[in-house]
Design an enzyme around this catalytic site. Structure first.
Site, short mmCIF file in Angstrom:
data_model
loop_
_atom_site.label_atom_id
_atom_site.label_comp_id
_atom_site.label_asym_id
_atom_site.label_seq_id
_atom_site.Cartn_x
_atom_site.Cartn_y
_atom_site.Cartn_z
N ALA A 34 91.67 0.71 131.24
CA ALA A 34 90.81 0.81 129.66
C ALA A 34 89.43 0.63 130.45
O ALA A 34 88.85 0.86 129.45
CB ALA A 34 91.13 0.07 128.49
N ALA A 35 89.07 0.92 131.57
CA ALA A 35 87.44 0.50 131.92
C ALA A 35 87.32 1.46 131.27
O ALA A 35 85.85 1.84 130.71
CB ALA A 35 87.81 0.51 133.51
N GLY A 36 87.06 3.16 131.67
CA GLY A 36 85.99 4.25 131.21
C GLY A 36 86.33 4.43 129.37
O GLY A 36 85.26 4.88 128.73
N ASP A 37 87.83 4.31 129.05
CA ASP A 37 87.65 3.69 127.32
C ASP A 37 86.08 2.79 126.46
O ASP A 37 86.28 3.20 125.83
CB ASP A 37 89.26 3.83 126.59
CG ASP A 37 89.33 5.26 126.90
OD1 ASP A 37 89.23 6.38 127.39
OD2 ASP A 37 91.20 5.01 127.54
N ASN A 92 92.13 3.40 122.63
CA ASN A 92 91.05 2.56 123.25
C ASN A 92 89.69 2.69 123.04
O ASN A 92 89.25 1.28 123.35
CB ASN A 92 91.51 2.53 124.52
CG ASN A 92 92.76 2.32 124.78
OD1 ASN A 92 93.83 1.82 124.22
ND2 ASN A 92 93.41 2.32 126.26
N ALA A 116 86.65 -5.95 130.56
CA ALA A 116 87.56 -5.78 130.34
C ALA A 116 88.66 -5.18 131.90
O ALA A 116 90.14 -5.54 131.58
CB ALA A 116 88.06 -3.84 129.93
N GLY A 165 78.93 2.39 139.50
CA GLY A 165 78.20 2.47 138.70
C GLY A 165 78.75 4.25 137.83
O GLY A 165 79.25 3.97 137.35
N GLY A 221 83.14 4.52 138.94
CA GLY A 221 83.66 3.58 138.99
C GLY A 221 82.76 2.09 139.02
O GLY A 221 81.78 1.51 138.34
#
Length: 310
Positions: free
Chosen positions: A247-250, A48, A280, A222, A219
């Site tokens: 996949a937000a963090g990746d 990712n 994303a 921010g 999250g």
């Protein structure tokens, strides 16, 4: 007028096939619920981050492993289609990694990861050190054995390559790994596991005793940046209706590495990466949801401005 030089990124990490069930509400223990859709989607924290960095404009090399099962060709193709160099993605006997994901109607998820081929990456293979040495940054996570991650960051440090560690899944870390990490990017939960401190700003300050720079992702609240030689900075999230936060963090980490490699100050790079993450989460899937550079640039023009954390 030419743009910035493409950031060279090496990613040492996992490659999984995500087996995703979409439900109205996630089941509680012992409960069975009806799902409305099922998808198989290429993922894995390493893959990712590689796809996110490539779509954000980076020149990316993936280091890891897949099995010799039917998932492997599709996993390779997903990386290659995004422009990722898969020469360092070895093939081993057995199953590729899988992630079993339940996504609810609010975009939340729960995940069970079965490592498969990823568990064989206990060190570097022929050519991996050269791939790392050629990079501006090495991105690592914890879905590989820790000894494999350590081998990668040792090589990066030996060649003066910036190391970026996402400490997920959350677990206690060897002191050597932290000592070889230039930028640590945990989420709020992972920061609390590492420090025993729940409040993000206090956790960030505690982590600065272990690493020189920290970005804690929060999250919808921010992200937070702290460094030993600077005041903490808070970067707002970009408001968006979440469809799938898998996949937000990746996405954030991959875009952040590209932006920092182009010479942007970390808080400004975080704001750009926040736009990538927002795009994303507004779409289903992991790597399939990640935006390209033009999309990120368009959203960034209206992104909130970073401010001092308090």
């Amino acid at each position: 007028m030419t743009g910035p030089r493409a950031t060279a990124v090496a990613v040492l990490g996992s490659t999984n096939m995500d087996l995703v069930a979409f439900v109205a509400t996630a089941p509680r223990r012992g409960e069975t619920v009806a799902g409305r859709e099922f998808r198989t989607l290429p993922g894995g924290k390493g893959a990712n981050q590689a796809v996110a960095a490539a779509r954000a404009g980076g020149r990316v090399a993936m280091i890891g492993a897949v099995g010799d099962d039917p998932f492997a060709p599709r996993l390779r193709a997903a990386l290659a289609d995004a422009g990722v160099d898969t020469t360092g993605l070895r093939t081993v006997p057995g199953a590729s990694g899988t992630a079993h994901i339940v996504v609810d109607d609010e975009g939340g998820n729960s995940i069970v990861v079965v490592p498969g081929a990823n568990s064989t990456v206990t060190g570097l293979a022929t050519g991996d050190e050269e791939r790392i040495a050629a990079a501006d940054a090495l991105l690592t996570q914890l879905e590989l054995p820790v000894e494999g991650v350590l081998a990668g960051v040792r090589a990066a440090r030996a060649h003066g390559v910036r190391t970026v560690l996402t400490p997920a899944p959350a677990q206690p870390l060897p002191p050597e790994l932290l000592a070889l990490t230039d930028l640590l990017v945990p989420n709020e939960h992972e920061a609390a596991v590492l420090t025993g401190v729940a409040e993000p700003l206090a956790a960030a300050r505690a982590l600065l005793a272990l690493v020189p720079e920290v970005v804690i992702t929060l999250g919808a609240a921010g992200s937070l940046y702290a460094a030993r030689d600077a005041e903490p900075v808070s970067v707002p999230a970009v408001p968006v209706r979440a469809v799938d936060s898998t996949a937000a963090g990746d996405t954030f980490v991959g875009a952040l590495a590209v932006a920092v490699g182009e010479g942007r100050p970390v808080p400004r790079a975080m704001a750009w990466a926040a736009g990538a993450a927002a795009l994303a989460v507004s779409r289903p899937g992991a790597s399939a949801s990640m935006p390209n550079r033009a999309e990120i640039d368009t959203l960034f023009r209206s992104a909130p401005t970073p401010g001092r954390a308090s």
